[in-house]
Scaffold this active site. Structure first.
Site, PDB file in Angstrom:
ATOM      1  N   HIS A   1       0.858  -0.753  -0.034  1.00 20.65           N
ATOM      2  CA  HIS A   1       0.309  -0.097  -0.249  1.00 20.65           C
ATOM      3  C   HIS A   1       0.966   1.098   0.138  1.00 20.65           C
ATOM      4  O   HIS A   1       1.845   0.889   0.721  1.00 20.65           O
ATOM      5  CB  HIS A   1      -0.847  -0.179   0.724  1.00 20.65           C
ATOM      6  CG  HIS A   1       0.043  -0.155   2.580  1.00 20.65           C
ATOM      7  ND1 HIS A   1      -0.317   0.759   3.273  1.00 20.65           N
ATOM      8  CD2 HIS A   1      -0.130  -1.232   3.304  1.00 20.65           C
ATOM      9  CE1 HIS A   1       1.067   0.302   4.378  1.00 20.65           C
ATOM     10  NE2 HIS A   1       0.833  -0.573   4.501  1.00 20.65           N
TER      11      HIS A   1
ATOM     12  N   ASP B   1       0.047   4.134   1.455  1.00 15.15           N
ATOM     13  CA  ASP B   1      -0.674   5.389   2.758  1.00 15.15           C
ATOM     14  C   ASP B   1       0.083   5.066   3.476  1.00 15.15           C
ATOM     15  O   ASP B   1       0.430   3.741   3.597  1.00 15.15           O
ATOM     16  CB  ASP B   1      -2.196   5.068   2.144  1.00 15.15           C
ATOM     17  CG  ASP B   1      -2.467   3.817   2.997  1.00 15.15           C
ATOM     18  OD1 ASP B   1      -2.414   2.921   2.173  1.00 15.15           O
ATOM     19  OD2 ASP B   1      -3.746   4.186   3.618  1.00 15.15           O
TER      20      ASP B   1
ATOM     21  N   ASP C   1       6.178   1.182   7.268  1.00 18.11           N
ATOM     22  CA  ASP C   1       5.064  -0.024   7.218  1.00 18.11           C
ATOM     23  C   ASP C   1       4.116   1.688   5.806  1.00 18.11           C
ATOM     24  O   ASP C   1       3.896   2.693   6.502  1.00 18.11           O
ATOM     25  CB  ASP C   1       4.804   0.312   8.749  1.00 18.11           C
ATOM     26  CG  ASP C   1       2.385  -0.105   8.211  1.00 18.11           C
ATOM     27  OD1 ASP C   1       2.317  -0.231   7.418  1.00 18.11           O
ATOM     28  OD2 ASP C   1       1.207   0.610   8.809  1.00 18.11           O
TER      29      ASP C   1
ATOM     30  N   GLU D   1      -5.103   1.298   2.583  1.00 16.02           N
ATOM     31  CA  GLU D   1      -4.741   0.684   3.609  1.00 16.02           C
ATOM     32  C   GLU D   1      -5.345   0.487   5.149  1.00 16.02           C
ATOM     33  O   GLU D   1      -6.447  -0.181   5.646  1.00 16.02           O
ATOM     34  CB  GLU D   1      -3.638  -0.182   3.201  1.00 16.02           C
ATOM     35  CG  GLU D   1      -3.463  -1.339   3.999  1.00 16.02           C
ATOM     36  CD  GLU D   1      -2.903  -1.912   5.308  1.00 16.02           C
ATOM     37  OE1 GLU D   1      -3.381  -2.079   5.799  1.00 16.02           O
ATOM     38  OE2 GLU D   1      -2.309  -0.412   5.631  1.00 16.02           O
ATOM     39  N   GLU D   2      -4.759   1.984   5.293  1.00 13.24           N
ATOM     40  CA  GLU D   2      -4.205   2.665   6.750  1.00 13.24           C
ATOM     41  C   GLU D   2      -6.523   3.056   7.151  1.00 13.24           C
ATOM     42  O   GLU D   2      -6.688   2.943   7.970  1.00 13.24           O
ATOM     43  CB  GLU D   2      -3.570   3.480   7.083  1.00 13.24           C
ATOM     44  CG  GLU D   2      -2.058   2.902   6.517  1.00 13.24           C
ATOM     45  CD  GLU D   2      -1.851   2.435   7.329  1.00 13.24           C
ATOM     46  OE1 GLU D   2      -2.655   1.641   8.234  1.00 13.24           O
ATOM     47  OE2 GLU D   2      -0.786   2.171   7.235  1.00 13.24           O
TER      48      GLU D   2
ATOM     49  N   GLU E   1       3.997  -6.324   3.656  1.00 13.69           N
ATOM     50  CA  GLU E   1       4.011  -5.613   5.083  1.00 13.69           C
ATOM     51  C   GLU E   1       5.505  -5.772   6.252  1.00 13.69           C
ATOM     52  O   GLU E   1       6.195  -6.588   5.882  1.00 13.69           O
ATOM     53  CB  GLU E   1       3.004  -5.954   5.881  1.00 13.69           C
ATOM     54  CG  GLU E   1       1.582  -5.222   5.528  1.00 13.69           C
ATOM     55  CD  GLU E   1       1.510  -4.281   5.684  1.00 13.69           C
ATOM     56  OE1 GLU E   1       1.741  -2.906   6.138  1.00 13.69           O
ATOM     57  OE2 GLU E   1       0.194  -3.770   5.271  1.00 13.69           O
TER      58      GLU E   1
ATOM     59  N   HIS F   1       2.837   2.850  12.925  1.00 11.06           N
ATOM     60  CA  HIS F   1       2.111   3.659  13.352  1.00 11.06           C
ATOM     61  C   HIS F   1       2.181   4.144  14.783  1.00 11.06           C
ATOM     62  O   HIS F   1       2.199   5.183  15.427  1.00 11.06           O
ATOM     63  CB  HIS F   1       1.135   3.597  14.281  1.00 11.06           C
ATOM     64  CG  HIS F   1       0.502   2.336  12.628  1.00 11.06           C
ATOM     65  ND1 HIS F   1      -1.224   1.652  13.079  1.00 11.06           N
ATOM     66  CD2 HIS F   1       0.049   2.512  11.438  1.00 11.06           C
ATOM     67  CE1 HIS F   1      -1.661   1.075  11.866  1.00 11.06           C
ATOM     68  NE2 HIS F   1      -0.509   1.098  10.704  1.00 11.06           N
TER      69      HIS F   1
END
Length: 383
Positions: free
Chosen positions: A80, A82, A112, A144-145, A169, A355
């Site tokens: 992903h 984003d 990530d 995705e997030e 990932e 995150h």
């Protein structure tokens, strides 16, 4: 041409410098168009055909599919584009400036997972794509997030059926073949307000919710008893009551109460099955108080995922890495890609960095990740 491709660290730097935050809050949400353009240009330079797909229901978000080679099957490498938003007060570095220090690459998306595309591009420098016997696909998705809208839409609309897929990932290069899903719901109860001096003249939403919670907790116990998957650290579906609010004053009969809860289902449990179990659990309250209880999704649901443990992809990757596949509790886009072909989750960096402020990827992952990507391309596209 390959000689137009920037060095690995400059690709990484450009990816991190291009903001692509996904957020449910419109003020924080950003398009990924600039990042998609970067990737598309680089893959075109490597001789790939590139398709850019607008993703409906998003704020100017896009998927990108780069492909090379002919025929059926082949390999799909996916990730992903984003990132999550960042808390400026907790970062000690500029999130959008790639910084190398003490064996770590710092920046938002280093682990990530925008950095994964830098690894793919760098590995492809030494691959003669004109000699591939099976196709190679690179998929870059949106959102995705938040909603996983990009992967959902791609899986719904593509005719692609590769032999297998790897989603990059951050798994610390430990292959993952299964994870739980995630369903989040709002239970809302409409009561009838009135003065607390005469409770019989109203309907107290908190009292109805108390009744509903009892049935939900019974469902939690039933899930724990009925469903098991021993490979997971928590080997049963979990149900959590996360947030509740109701009423506005001590002397008013509560007219509204809302509970937010989630369920993390095991692989193999369908979303329809879970919705049915939840509705059945709440049926006694709904029947006693018609029209007062509703169940709504807070976020699009994510099913559990599992790649068959005896699939060739599992055997090949386990042999290359000298490590057995694992199962994890967090969610990825794998359930949607898995509808196209057997899928593993495998990439550089630690999920513990996802995150987090001052997100980083350890430079020790650079060489083995590049080697792994080269090896899986050779195995699934040249043999």
């Amino acid at each position: 041409m390959k000689n137009k491709l920037p060095p690995f660290i400059e690709i990484y730097r450009a990816l991190i410098a291009t903001p692509s935050i996904s957020a449910t809050e419109e003020a924080l949400d950003q398009s990924n168009a600039d990042l998609i353009t970067l990737l598309a240009d680089w893959f075109k330079d490597l001789g790939f055909n590139v398709e850019v797909q607008p993703v409906p229901g998003t704020r100017n978000k896009f998927n990108m599919l780069a492909s090379t080679g002919q025929g059926a099957g082949g390999l799909l490498l996916a990730g992903h584009t984003d990132t999550v938003p960042f808390d400026d007060g907790r970062w000690t570095r500029d999130p959008f400036t790639l910084t190398e220090h003490d064996g770590k690459l710092y920046g938002l998306g280093t682990a990530d997972m925008k950095g994964f595309f830098a690894f793919i591009l760098d590995a492809l420098r030494d691959v003669d794509v004109t000699k591939l016997k099976k196709p190679l696909y690179i998929l870059a998705t949106a959102d995705e997030e938040t909603s996983m809208a990009g992967a959902r839409y791609f899986a719904e609309t593509t005719a692609l059926r590769p032999d297998c897929a790897i989603i990059g990932e951050p798994t610390s290069l430990q292959p993952v073949r299964a994870h739980k899903g995630h369903i989040s719901n709002a239970i809302r109860i409409q009561g009838q307000s009135g003065h607390s001096s005469d409770p019989a003249r109203g309907v107290n939403a908190i009292e109805l919710m108390h009744d509903a919670i009892g049935h939900i907790l019974q469902l939690r116990d039933n899930l724990k008893e009925r469903y098991h998957y021993e490979a997971f650290t928590v080997p049963y579906p979990t149900l959590n009551l996360g947030h509740i609010h109701g009423g506005d004053a001590s002397n008013r009969i509560c007219a509204w109460c809302e509970l937010h809860m989630d369920i993390r289902p095991l692989p193999g449990m369908t979303l329809n099955e879970l919705n049915g179990l939840l509705n059945d659990a709440l049926a006694p309250v709904s029947e006693r108080w018609p029209g007062r209880l509703t169940v709504d999704e807070l976020h699009p649901p994510i099913p559990g995922y599992e790649c068959p443990p005896n699939h060739q992809l599992v055997e090949v990757v386990e042999k290359l890495l000298g490590a057995k596949t694992e199962v994890v509790n967090y969610c990825t886009e794998a359930p949607f890609i898995q509808t196209l072909c057997p899928t593993l989750v495998l990439g550089p960096g630690s999920i513990n960095q996802a995150h987090q402020p001052d997100e980083y990827l350890e430079t020790r992952f650079i060489k083995p990740t590049r080697e792994l990507i080269t090896q899986v391309i050779h195995h699934f596209c040249w043999h």
